[in-house]
Design a protein around this motif. Structure first.
Motif, PDB file in Angstrom:
ATOM      1  N   ASP A 123     -50.060 -91.390  45.801  1.00 12.90           N
ATOM      2  CA  ASP A 123     -50.096 -91.290  47.265  1.00 12.90           C
ATOM      3  C   ASP A 123     -48.677 -91.256  47.827  1.00 12.90           C
ATOM      4  O   ASP A 123     -48.375 -90.520  48.775  1.00 12.90           O
ATOM      5  N   TYR A 124     -47.822 -92.083  47.240  1.00 15.01           N
ATOM      6  CA  TYR A 124     -46.441 -92.151  47.703  1.00 15.01           C
ATOM      7  C   TYR A 124     -45.735 -90.809  47.519  1.00 15.01           C
ATOM      8  O   TYR A 124     -45.031 -90.327  48.411  1.00 15.01           O
ATOM      9  N   LEU A 125     -45.964 -90.188  46.367  1.00 11.27           N
ATOM     10  CA  LEU A 125     -45.320 -88.893  46.114  1.00 11.27           C
ATOM     11  C   LEU A 125     -45.876 -87.823  47.047  1.00 11.27           C
ATOM     12  O   LEU A 125     -45.122 -86.965  47.521  1.00 11.27           O
ATOM     13  N   GLN A 126     -47.169 -87.866  47.307  1.00 12.47           N
ATOM     14  CA  GLN A 126     -47.748 -86.884  48.226  1.00 12.47           C
ATOM     15  C   GLN A 126     -47.213 -87.069  49.641  1.00 12.47           C
ATOM     16  O   GLN A 126     -46.921 -86.096  50.338  1.00 12.47           O
ATOM     17  N   LEU A 127     -47.079 -88.313  50.050  1.00  9.92           N
ATOM     18  CA  LEU A 127     -46.531 -88.568  51.376  1.00  9.92           C
ATOM     19  C   LEU A 127     -45.062 -88.158  51.447  1.00  9.92           C
ATOM     20  O   LEU A 127     -44.605 -87.641  52.468  1.00  9.92           O
ATOM     21  N   GLN A 128     -44.332 -88.370  50.372  1.00  2.00           N
ATOM     22  CA  GLN A 128     -42.939 -87.929  50.339  1.00  2.00           C
ATOM     23  C   GLN A 128     -42.867 -86.405  50.418  1.00  2.00           C
ATOM     24  O   GLN A 128     -41.972 -85.847  51.075  1.00  2.00           O
ATOM     25  N   LYS A 148     -31.009 -82.371  54.722  1.00  2.00           N
ATOM     26  CA  LYS A 148     -31.079 -80.925  54.867  1.00  2.00           C
ATOM     27  C   LYS A 148     -30.556 -80.217  53.615  1.00  2.00           C
ATOM     28  O   LYS A 148     -31.065 -79.161  53.238  1.00  2.00           O
ATOM     29  N   ASP A 149     -29.585 -80.842  52.971  1.00  2.00           N
ATOM     30  CA  ASP A 149     -28.945 -80.182  51.830  1.00  2.00           C
ATOM     31  C   ASP A 149     -29.571 -80.563  50.495  1.00  2.00           C
ATOM     32  O   ASP A 149     -29.450 -79.808  49.529  1.00  2.00           O
ATOM     33  N   ALA A 150     -30.191 -81.720  50.432  1.00  2.00           N
ATOM     34  CA  ALA A 150     -30.704 -82.209  49.153  1.00  2.00           C
ATOM     35  C   ALA A 150     -32.173 -82.572  49.287  1.00  2.00           C
ATOM     36  O   ALA A 150     -32.531 -83.396  50.134  1.00  2.00           O
ATOM     37  N   PRO A 151     -33.046 -81.982  48.482  1.00  2.00           N
ATOM     38  CA  PRO A 151     -34.467 -82.341  48.537  1.00  2.00           C
ATOM     39  C   PRO A 151     -34.713 -83.700  47.898  1.00  2.00           C
ATOM     40  O   PRO A 151     -33.840 -84.278  47.253  1.00  2.00           O
ATOM     41  N   TYR A 152     -35.926 -84.166  48.048  1.00  4.52           N
ATOM     42  CA  TYR A 152     -36.301 -85.475  47.504  1.00  4.52           C
ATOM     43  C   TYR A 152     -36.418 -85.376  45.980  1.00  4.52           C
ATOM     44  O   TYR A 152     -37.051 -84.478  45.445  1.00  4.52           O
ATOM     45  N   ASP A 153     -35.806 -86.338  45.306  1.00  2.73           N
ATOM     46  CA  ASP A 153     -35.843 -86.400  43.840  1.00  2.73           C
ATOM     47  C   ASP A 153     -36.538 -87.701  43.441  1.00  2.73           C
ATOM     48  O   ASP A 153     -35.962 -88.782  43.603  1.00  2.73           O
ATOM     49  N   PRO A 154     -37.764 -87.627  42.919  1.00  2.00           N
ATOM     50  CA  PRO A 154     -38.480 -88.866  42.574  1.00  2.00           C
ATOM     51  C   PRO A 154     -37.758 -89.681  41.499  1.00  2.00           C
ATOM     52  O   PRO A 154     -37.893 -90.915  41.471  1.00  2.00           O
ATOM     53  N   SER A 155     -37.020 -89.033  40.658  1.00  3.59           N
ATOM     54  CA  SER A 155     -36.348 -89.774  39.596  1.00  3.59           C
ATOM     55  C   SER A 155     -35.223 -90.649  40.132  1.00  3.59           C
ATOM     56  O   SER A 155     -34.767 -91.570  39.440  1.00  3.59           O
TER      57      SER A 155
END
Lengths: 251, 118
Positions: free
Chosen positions: A20-25, B96-103
């Motif tokens: 859910d957290y990743l989808q919201l992100q 704006k320049d960097a997307p989200y990185d889950p890692s």
């Protein structure tokens, strides 16, 4: 002793929360991306200086806040921006200097009366001198009286004008300004609607002008959706933080 | 402490574009002492200033959520990893320049680490 089933449930709940957290992100990122694009379009339309942090006022009041609901979840609270900034018109009471104005104004009619009395003398003197010729003396007297009446009327008008100016600019009849410590010396100009301060707009969109580009309004909507997604992500993050702790304590 | 009935604030440590956009939503606030709930980070902002703002926003009682660009969070990763309080919630957002990185997300890193241990 927690059963393996409970641990597995905790594990699956944590993974669900992570999903859910990743989808919201992801949703947050999409909204922000659209917002940045709209913001760039607004800058192109209105100018880079007009859509920047330079337009942010020094005093701010948050209209978007979060409240803690039952269960500890955060809810986004959007309040109506108050049309703040407009100072309450200060109804300045008649200043003590205004009280002096009538006194000053009375002095002028008195002066005029004195002038009339003074002038009463010369006409009488003229009458005495011109006793030989009554008609020219009376004609001259009438002219002088007429002039004096006109002078008195102009003085009277100036009394009113002086009163008006004194009340407007809060000074005495002599034109002296009140002392800054005088609490009653309210801004008389504030009473005048013409000089009343323009109310600062409460809506943030109006920081950038009264007429903004449609793309800036779109940007406002996109960032609003991003904010809602951020609050939901914060709620999911709370579950995500509790998951590993519960799992490790259960183990 | 947030005023009763009005809710808590959303603080931000973001770049100029993110700040301009998010302030449009009305999250910006300044109190009587001219303390704001946001820090706009640019090229001239030092790391110590960012750390100071992070400590301030995480210790204020009227802040419930802290939004921080992931690029900026990377500069103070040591503080992010050491943070373990539930309130305020710290959310790393893309810029704006960097997307989200889950890692790079500290929360997901912690989850991975905890379950990795198990």
């Amino acid at each position: 002793m927690p059963s393996p089933t409970d641990r597995e449930k905790l594990f699956s709940d944590t993974l669900d929360a992570a999903e859910d957290y990743l989808q919201l992100q992801h949703a947050l990122g999409e909204s922000l991306r659209a917002g940045f694009l709209s913001l760039a379009q607004a800058r192109y339309a209105m100018g880079a200086d007009r859509v920047s942090s330079l337009q942010i006022p020094s005093t701010l009041s948050a209209t978007a806040r979060v409240t803690t609901a039952a269960g500890g979840n955060l809810d986004l609270l959007l309040q109506e921006p108050s049309p703040a900034g407009a100072p309450a018109p200060s109804h300045s009471p008649p200043s003590p200097h205004a009280q002096d104005v009538p006194a000053a104004s009375t002095s002028i009619p008195e002066a005029a009366a004195g002038a009339l009395q003074d002038c009463a003398g010369p006409p009488a003197a003229l009458a005495v001198e011109a006793s030989g010729s009554a008609e020219p003396a009376s004609h001259g007297l009438e002219q002088q009286l007429q002039q004096l009446r006109l002078a008195a009327e102009s003085h009277h008008q100036s009394d009113n004008l002086m009163e008006q100016l004194a009340a407007k600019y809060c000074c005495d009849g002599a034109g002296t300004l009140p002392s800054p410590d005088d609490p009653l010396s309210g801004g008389a100009a504030a009473d005048d609607e013409q000089y009343a301060e323009v109310a600062k707009p409460g809506k943030p969109l109006h920081w950038f002008g009264s007429l903004v580009a449609p793309s800036l309004r779109d940007a406002e909507g996109h960032f609003g959706r991003a904010l809602a997604a951020a609050v939901q992500a914060a709620n999911t993050q709370r579950k995500l933080r509790k998951g590993p702790a519960s799992y490790s304590s259960a183990g | 402490m947030a005023e009763p009935g009005q809710g808590s604030l959303i603080a931000m440590i973001v770049d100029q574009d993110s700040a301009t956009g998010l302030l449009l939503t009305g999250v910006g606030h300044s109190d009587l002492r001219k303390r704001t709930n946001f820090l706009i980070v640019d090229d001239k902002t030092t790391q110590s200033r960012i750390e100071e703002a992070f400590r301030e926003f995480t210790t204020r009682e009227d802040v419930a959520v802290l939004l921080i660009n992931q690029v900026i969070a990377a500069t103070i990763r040591h503080l992010m990893d050491a943070y373990n309080k539930p309130v305020p919630a710290i959310l790393e957002i893309p810029s704006k320049d960097a997307p989200y990185d889950p890692s790079q997300d500290s929360v997901l890193q912690r989850v991975r680490f905890m379950f990795g241990e198990a």
